[in-house]
Design an enzyme around this catalytic site. Sequence first.
Site, short mmCIF file in Angstrom:
data_model
loop_
_atom_site.label_atom_id
_atom_site.label_comp_id
_atom_site.label_asym_id
_atom_site.label_seq_id
_atom_site.Cartn_x
_atom_site.Cartn_y
_atom_site.Cartn_z
N GLY A 10 140.92 129.17 -42.93
CA GLY A 10 141.38 130.21 -41.89
C GLY A 10 140.36 131.08 -41.33
O GLY A 10 139.08 130.81 -41.35
N SER A 125 144.70 145.31 -46.85
CA SER A 125 144.87 145.56 -45.56
C SER A 125 145.10 146.99 -45.37
O SER A 125 145.48 147.71 -46.37
CB SER A 125 145.89 144.83 -45.00
OG SER A 125 146.37 145.44 -43.64
N TYR A 150 155.49 142.13 -45.30
CA TYR A 150 154.07 141.73 -45.24
C TYR A 150 153.12 142.74 -46.05
O TYR A 150 152.24 142.60 -46.77
CB TYR A 150 153.57 141.20 -43.87
CG TYR A 150 152.01 141.44 -43.75
CD1 TYR A 150 151.10 140.47 -44.16
CD2 TYR A 150 151.45 142.60 -43.43
CE1 TYR A 150 149.83 140.68 -44.25
CE2 TYR A 150 149.96 142.60 -43.23
CZ TYR A 150 149.10 141.64 -43.68
OH TYR A 150 147.79 141.80 -43.59
N LYS A 154 150.83 143.26 -49.58
CA LYS A 154 149.57 143.75 -49.74
C LYS A 154 149.46 144.94 -50.89
O LYS A 154 148.57 144.78 -51.75
CB LYS A 154 148.91 144.36 -48.69
CG LYS A 154 148.49 143.16 -47.67
CD LYS A 154 147.74 141.91 -48.11
CE LYS A 154 147.52 140.71 -47.18
NZ LYS A 154 146.98 139.65 -48.02
N TYR A 178 140.82 145.61 -45.28
CA TYR A 178 140.40 145.27 -44.05
C TYR A 178 141.04 146.24 -42.91
O TYR A 178 142.16 146.44 -43.22
CB TYR A 178 140.81 144.00 -43.41
CG TYR A 178 140.39 142.57 -44.45
CD1 TYR A 178 139.55 142.63 -45.37
CD2 TYR A 178 141.27 141.46 -44.24
CE1 TYR A 178 139.34 141.80 -46.40
CE2 TYR A 178 141.05 140.54 -45.09
CZ TYR A 178 139.95 140.55 -45.91
OH TYR A 178 139.97 139.44 -47.09
N PHE A 179 140.26 146.59 -41.78
CA PHE A 179 140.84 147.24 -40.76
C PHE A 179 141.09 146.14 -39.73
O PHE A 179 141.82 145.03 -40.06
CB PHE A 179 139.89 148.51 -40.23
CG PHE A 179 140.06 149.54 -40.98
CD1 PHE A 179 139.93 149.54 -42.53
CD2 PHE A 179 140.93 150.74 -40.70
CE1 PHE A 179 140.27 150.74 -43.40
CE2 PHE A 179 141.36 151.82 -41.50
CZ PHE A 179 141.12 151.73 -42.71
C1 UD1 Z 1 148.71 144.40 -37.42
C2 UD1 Z 1 149.59 144.60 -38.39
C3 UD1 Z 1 148.87 144.89 -39.57
C4 UD1 Z 1 148.07 143.45 -39.95
C5 UD1 Z 1 147.28 143.29 -38.73
C6 UD1 Z 1 146.71 141.67 -39.22
C7 UD1 Z 1 151.62 145.78 -37.40
C8 UD1 Z 1 152.37 147.06 -37.11
N1 UD1 Z 1 150.15 145.79 -38.16
O1 UD1 Z 1 147.74 145.34 -37.09
O2 UD1 Z 1 149.93 145.16 -40.70
O3 UD1 Z 1 147.34 143.95 -41.24
O4 UD1 Z 1 148.00 143.18 -37.68
O5 UD1 Z 1 145.79 141.36 -38.39
O6 UD1 Z 1 151.94 144.55 -36.77
N2 UD1 Z 1 148.39 145.78 -28.87
C9 UD1 Z 1 148.89 145.66 -27.52
N3 UD1 Z 1 149.30 144.61 -27.10
C10 UD1 Z 1 149.42 143.27 -27.60
C11 UD1 Z 1 148.81 143.40 -29.09
C12 UD1 Z 1 148.38 144.44 -29.51
O7 UD1 Z 1 148.85 146.74 -26.88
O8 UD1 Z 1 149.78 142.17 -27.13
C13 UD1 Z 1 147.91 146.89 -29.52
C14 UD1 Z 1 148.79 147.51 -30.41
O9 UD1 Z 1 149.99 148.26 -30.19
C15 UD1 Z 1 147.90 148.17 -31.41
C16 UD1 Z 1 146.66 147.34 -31.35
O10 UD1 Z 1 146.80 146.70 -30.06
O11 UD1 Z 1 147.54 149.44 -30.92
C17 UD1 Z 1 146.22 146.34 -32.40
O12 UD1 Z 1 147.22 145.50 -32.55
P1 UD1 Z 1 147.14 144.43 -33.59
O13 UD1 Z 1 146.02 143.42 -33.18
O14 UD1 Z 1 148.56 143.44 -33.72
O15 UD1 Z 1 146.98 145.01 -35.00
P2 UD1 Z 1 147.50 146.21 -35.74
O16 UD1 Z 1 148.96 146.30 -35.41
O17 UD1 Z 1 146.60 147.35 -35.92
#
Ligand code: UD1
Length: 338
Positions: A10, A125, A150, A154, A178-179
């Site tokens: 992965g 996470s 999910y 964790k 992880y962030f």
């Molecule tokens: C998400 C998960 C988190 C998980 C991680 C794994 C949620 C709420 N959280 O984190 O639990 O551990 O993925 O990788 O689903 N965004 C947009 N447009 C998009 C996609 C994302 O604006 O098409 C924004 C989101 O609103 C967020 C940021 O980008 O503010 C990051 O999003 P994302 O990459 O999905 O990660 P998380 O939501 O932080």
Amino acid sequence: MKVLVTGGLGFIGSHTVVELQNKGFEVVIIDDCSNSDENVLDGIKAITGKKPLYEKLDLKEKHKVENFFQRYQDVAGVIHFAASKAVGESVEKPLLYYENNIGTLVYILKELCKKNKASFIFSSSCTVYGQADKMPITEDAPVKVAESPYGNTKQMGEEIIADTCKVTPSLNAIALRYFNPMGAHPSGEIGELPIGVPQNLVPFITQTGIGLRDQLSVFGDDYPTPDGTCIRDYIYVVDLAKAHVVALERLMNEKNESNFEVFNVGTGTGSSVLEAIKSFEKVSGRKLNYKIVDRRPGDITSAYADTTKANKVLGWKAEYTLEEAMNYAWIWEQKIRD
Ligand code: UD1
């Protein structure tokens, strides 16, 4: 030292295998290829000069897990990545997530408990913190009620490991929280391979940039942040991979202070969605087609790590900036669409 890496084909797993092999560890990968591709083995070989051992195996099959550990008695450590990770899907199919993420964890821990000494690294996470009350987030911030099955896997995973370590002095474990992992290997040989429409921001940005998607939806610009979009801590996947190696070495060298420890793995810097887009536009020289839309349900406003503990105790620090990581993500996207 032989190390088992579950989910080693992965995204984060493959980068970690590279760093382990670079440090002289002998790696055996278990992967069921449910969200990965065996070609990744060639990428790992191209970077490190060595193809890791590999077994295609579904960790839900308990007897196969037992049989694996009988055949590989010399496995001294396990880095456990194999898990399902789509938040939305976990809401639809909770039992799939509990079976995949919790059942398999229990089977592996049972095998490790049979050993005289074992080291275990768990993929956790920052989702365990939910919307933390204070930024940056330290490891002692309270774990909040999980927003999704999910996230719950964790939290429960960490609790299962902690409970097991309490009564098993021979087992030493670290959970890495992880962030937001992103990017791809600088060689362009391995990277993220999202199946279908990406849910995460960075692959959606690069796929839009290359023309595979028409437009990126930015989920909300009315959050209480400087530019109104959500803030996350984007950590370069190679930095993250190195944190696993350092954590494993800590356990193997018996440098750990207790037999279950938890560390944040982030950069310590928060970036907004619009900043991530700007960084893409800078490295690619392309304008990104994006549109502000409604908030995504369940998104938190802000999450970035306090990395003091990882810096001081693990002696690990993120080295790459968002822009450098974005550059590698973009190089990778162009390569796989070639
Ligand atoms: C998400 C998960 C988190 C998980 C991680 C794994 C949620 C709420 N959280 O984190 O639990 O551990 O993925 O990788 O689903 N965004 C947009 N447009 C998009 C996609 C994302 O604006 O098409 C924004 C989101 O609103 C967020 C940021 O980008 O503010 C990051 O999003 P994302 O990459 O999905 O990660 P998380 O939501 O932080």
